[in-house]
Design a protein around this motif. Structure first.
Motif, mmCIF file in Angstrom:
data_model
loop_
_atom_site.group_PDB
_atom_site.id
_atom_site.type_symbol
_atom_site.label_atom_id
_atom_site.label_comp_id
_atom_site.label_asym_id
_atom_site.label_seq_id
_atom_site.Cartn_x
_atom_site.Cartn_y
_atom_site.Cartn_z
ATOM 1 N N PRO A 54 0.586 -1.097 -0.197
ATOM 2 C CA PRO A 54 0.026 0.043 0.016
ATOM 3 C C PRO A 54 0.955 1.461 0.024
ATOM 4 O O PRO A 54 0.356 2.322 0.449
ATOM 5 C CB PRO A 54 -0.697 -0.171 1.499
ATOM 6 N N THR A 55 2.096 1.175 -0.474
ATOM 7 C CA THR A 55 2.785 2.489 -0.317
ATOM 8 C C THR A 55 2.451 3.567 -1.048
ATOM 9 O O THR A 55 2.196 3.281 -2.325
ATOM 10 C CB THR A 55 4.480 2.052 -0.830
ATOM 11 N N TRP A 56 2.212 4.594 -0.692
ATOM 12 C CA TRP A 56 1.902 5.636 -1.428
ATOM 13 C C TRP A 56 2.706 5.921 -2.447
ATOM 14 O O TRP A 56 4.076 6.265 -2.438
ATOM 15 C CB TRP A 56 1.664 7.041 -0.605
ATOM 16 N N GLN A 57 2.186 6.223 -3.760
ATOM 17 C CA GLN A 57 3.177 6.805 -4.848
ATOM 18 C C GLN A 57 3.841 8.333 -4.371
ATOM 19 O O GLN A 57 5.000 8.227 -4.685
ATOM 20 C CB GLN A 57 2.225 7.179 -5.866
ATOM 21 N N THR A 67 10.800 0.890 -1.923
ATOM 22 C CA THR A 67 10.433 0.380 -0.381
ATOM 23 C C THR A 67 9.133 -0.391 -0.460
ATOM 24 O O THR A 67 8.685 -0.497 -1.564
ATOM 25 C CB THR A 67 10.266 1.853 0.528
ATOM 26 N N ARG A 68 9.181 -1.216 0.568
ATOM 27 C CA ARG A 68 8.022 -2.066 0.731
ATOM 28 C C ARG A 68 7.192 -2.009 2.093
ATOM 29 O O ARG A 68 7.806 -1.358 3.100
ATOM 30 C CB ARG A 68 8.778 -3.663 0.764
ATOM 31 N N LEU A 69 6.148 -2.344 2.064
ATOM 32 C CA LEU A 69 5.246 -2.396 3.392
ATOM 33 C C LEU A 69 4.256 -3.348 3.097
ATOM 34 O O LEU A 69 3.709 -3.747 2.099
ATOM 35 C CB LEU A 69 4.576 -0.882 3.406
ATOM 36 N N GLN A 70 4.032 -4.250 4.230
ATOM 37 C CA GLN A 70 2.936 -5.320 4.530
ATOM 38 C C GLN A 70 1.809 -4.546 5.291
ATOM 39 O O GLN A 70 2.182 -3.852 6.258
ATOM 40 C CB GLN A 70 3.585 -6.552 5.202
ATOM 41 N N HIS A 71 0.711 -4.956 5.077
ATOM 42 C CA HIS A 71 -0.496 -4.329 5.956
ATOM 43 C C HIS A 71 -1.664 -5.189 5.752
ATOM 44 O O HIS A 71 -1.838 -6.165 4.597
ATOM 45 C CB HIS A 71 -0.644 -2.989 5.382
ATOM 46 N N LEU A 111 -3.200 -3.026 10.358
ATOM 47 C CA LEU A 111 -1.759 -3.687 10.651
ATOM 48 C C LEU A 111 -0.535 -3.220 9.845
ATOM 49 O O LEU A 111 -0.848 -3.582 8.586
ATOM 50 C CB LEU A 111 -2.090 -5.321 11.113
ATOM 51 N N PHE A 112 0.323 -2.974 10.188
ATOM 52 C CA PHE A 112 1.576 -2.585 9.240
ATOM 53 C C PHE A 112 2.669 -3.207 9.814
ATOM 54 O O PHE A 112 2.886 -3.266 11.017
ATOM 55 C CB PHE A 112 1.669 -1.016 9.505
ATOM 56 N N VAL A 113 3.504 -3.654 8.912
ATOM 57 C CA VAL A 113 5.156 -3.903 9.115
ATOM 58 C C VAL A 113 5.747 -3.553 8.081
ATOM 59 O O VAL A 113 5.680 -3.824 6.980
ATOM 60 C CB VAL A 113 4.879 -5.661 9.104
ATOM 61 N N LYS A 114 6.864 -2.534 8.780
ATOM 62 C CA LYS A 114 7.725 -2.004 7.903
ATOM 63 C C LYS A 114 8.841 -2.997 7.815
ATOM 64 O O LYS A 114 9.670 -3.321 8.869
ATOM 65 C CB LYS A 114 8.239 -0.563 8.417
ATOM 66 N N PRO A 115 9.344 -3.795 6.562
ATOM 67 C CA PRO A 115 10.275 -4.552 6.734
ATOM 68 C C PRO A 115 11.617 -3.789 6.916
ATOM 69 O O PRO A 115 11.871 -2.623 6.512
ATOM 70 C CB PRO A 115 10.308 -4.998 4.975
ATOM 71 N N PRO A 116 12.582 -4.711 7.205
ATOM 72 C CA PRO A 116 13.721 -4.031 7.647
ATOM 73 C C PRO A 116 14.478 -3.428 6.228
ATOM 74 O O PRO A 116 14.369 -3.925 5.136
ATOM 75 C CB PRO A 116 14.871 -5.247 8.114
ATOM 76 N N GLU A 117 15.255 -2.656 6.394
ATOM 77 C CA GLU A 117 16.152 -1.883 5.266
ATOM 78 C C GLU A 117 15.713 -1.291 4.291
ATOM 79 O O GLU A 117 16.189 -0.197 3.875
ATOM 80 C CB GLU A 117 17.087 -3.107 4.641
ATOM 81 N N ILE A 210 15.205 1.923 8.072
ATOM 82 C CA ILE A 210 16.756 1.524 7.537
ATOM 83 C C ILE A 210 17.188 0.709 8.396
ATOM 84 O O ILE A 210 18.501 0.378 7.938
ATOM 85 C CB ILE A 210 17.415 2.973 6.939
ATOM 86 N N SER A 211 16.909 0.179 9.483
ATOM 87 C CA SER A 211 17.386 -0.594 10.438
ATOM 88 C C SER A 211 17.247 -2.220 9.851
ATOM 89 O O SER A 211 16.672 -2.244 8.814
ATOM 90 C CB SER A 211 16.682 -0.625 11.619
ATOM 91 N N ASP A 212 17.713 -2.926 10.663
ATOM 92 C CA ASP A 212 17.814 -4.457 10.046
ATOM 93 C C ASP A 212 16.794 -5.178 10.984
ATOM 94 O O ASP A 212 16.755 -6.508 10.925
ATOM 95 C CB ASP A 212 19.138 -4.885 10.501
ATOM 96 N N GLU A 213 15.578 -4.525 11.442
ATOM 97 C CA GLU A 213 14.579 -5.207 11.911
ATOM 98 C C GLU A 213 13.460 -4.558 11.479
ATOM 99 O O GLU A 213 13.306 -3.330 11.172
ATOM 100 C CB GLU A 213 14.742 -5.073 13.736
ATOM 101 N N ALA A 214 12.368 -5.284 11.549
ATOM 102 C CA ALA A 214 10.875 -4.911 11.112
ATOM 103 C C ALA A 214 10.315 -3.927 12.215
ATOM 104 O O ALA A 214 10.858 -4.019 13.399
ATOM 105 C CB ALA A 214 10.074 -5.995 11.045
ATOM 106 N N ARG A 215 9.578 -3.074 11.693
ATOM 107 C CA ARG A 215 8.756 -2.177 12.527
ATOM 108 C C ARG A 215 7.499 -2.640 12.566
ATOM 109 O O ARG A 215 6.838 -2.626 11.620
ATOM 110 C CB ARG A 215 8.908 -0.737 12.241
ATOM 111 N N THR A 216 6.628 -3.213 13.743
ATOM 112 C CA THR A 216 5.149 -3.744 13.787
ATOM 113 C C THR A 216 4.529 -2.864 14.470
ATOM 114 O O THR A 216 4.599 -2.388 15.623
ATOM 115 C CB THR A 216 5.400 -4.877 14.471
ATOM 116 N N THR A 217 3.375 -2.339 13.871
ATOM 117 C CA THR A 217 2.457 -1.423 14.595
ATOM 118 C C THR A 217 1.085 -1.913 14.042
ATOM 119 O O THR A 217 0.860 -2.270 13.093
ATOM 120 C CB THR A 217 2.524 -0.040 14.274
#
Length: 255
Positions: A54-57, A67-71, A111-117, A210-217
């Motif tokens: 769902p990344t905004w253009q 970039t990537r995003l899971q939701h 639900l959002f997960v920003k993948p690492p990097e 830009i970290s090496d871990e996912a961010r989950t919110t």
């Protein structure tokens, strides 16, 4: 600019929310609870195998490379753990206090997960144009299921931006605010278990992970049931109109 008072100091939370348009409540969930929800979130996304992004253009120019995003919309309809959290008084009491109401009604969840990097950013925006309401008694809560330092693309907010009311957004459909410099927004780094509450008039966004871990919110949008929508949107959201606290005095439910 955050607040560290416990959720029991509801008047203090409401005061900061009124002044700044947001408040970060520390430790609303325990570290153990947050870790459990993180595991549940990642397991759910893996099981459903969603590949849509769902990344905004309008966010594409905020970073180098794709970039990537899971939701996932409506996680509470896939796992009862999220349903329990929706009606948890630790959450609903704060939501009611900061809005200055007794009754809290669900609008939608994501639900959002920003993948690492290369986890996708969000450009600065208000939530208002996506689902406008007559009296603007609409808010959001972002549950952090793992730590969200600045390098993970934590949420950024523009303090006091809600006081100016609705703003003119990019009419292209992305509804971002290109005239507001991204660096003007203040980072809100959070720890696992923290919850960020803000109004739907508060200008906010987030950076690239830009970290090496996912961010989950988990984002929960809620409203005062006595505040009618001026445009019917998000009516595809499962459970819209569900009462999270109190009663619906209008009998309108999801309308």
């Amino acid at each position: 600019m955050t607040i560290t008072e416990s959720r029991t100091d509801l008047p203090a939370l409401a005061t900061q929310y009124a002044e700044n348009g947001f408040v970060l409540v520390k430790g609303l969930l325990s570290k153990q609870e947050a870790a459990s929800y993180r595991e549940t979130s990642h397991r759910l996304l893996a099981r459903l195998n969603r590949d849509d992004d769902p990344t905004w253009q309008s966010a594409m120019g905020m970073s180098e490379g794709k970039t990537r995003l899971q939701h996932l919309h409506d996680a509470q309809f896939y796992d009862a753990a999220f349903s329990r959290l929706l009606v948890d008084p630790r959450f609903t009491d704060v939501a009611a206090a900061v809005m200055g109401v007794e009754d809290v009604q669900l609008h939608h969840t994501k639900l959002f997960v920003k993948p690492p990097e290369n986890g996708s950013p969000f450009p600065l925006h208000q939530d208002y144009p996506f689902f406008p309401h007559k009296y603007h008694r609409v808010g959001a809560a972002i549950f952090h299921f793992d730590d969200a330092p600045e390098e993970k693309g934590c949420v950024r907010v523009l303090p006091g931006s809600h006081l100016g009311g609705p703003r003119e957004h990019d009419p292209s459909g992305s509804f971002h605010l290109p005239e507001v410099p991204f660096d003007d927004a203040v980072p809100q780094p959070a720890e696992a278990g923290d919850v960020l509450f803000f109004t739907y008039l508060t200008v906010h966004g987030s950076g690239v992970n830009i970290s090496d871990e996912a961010r989950t919110t988990w984002l929960v949008q809620y409203r005062d049931p006595s505040d009618p929508p001026t445009v019917k949107t998000h009516d595809h959201s499962l459970g819209q109109g569900m009462m999270l606290r109190g009663v619906d005095p209008t009998g309108r439910s999801g309308v």
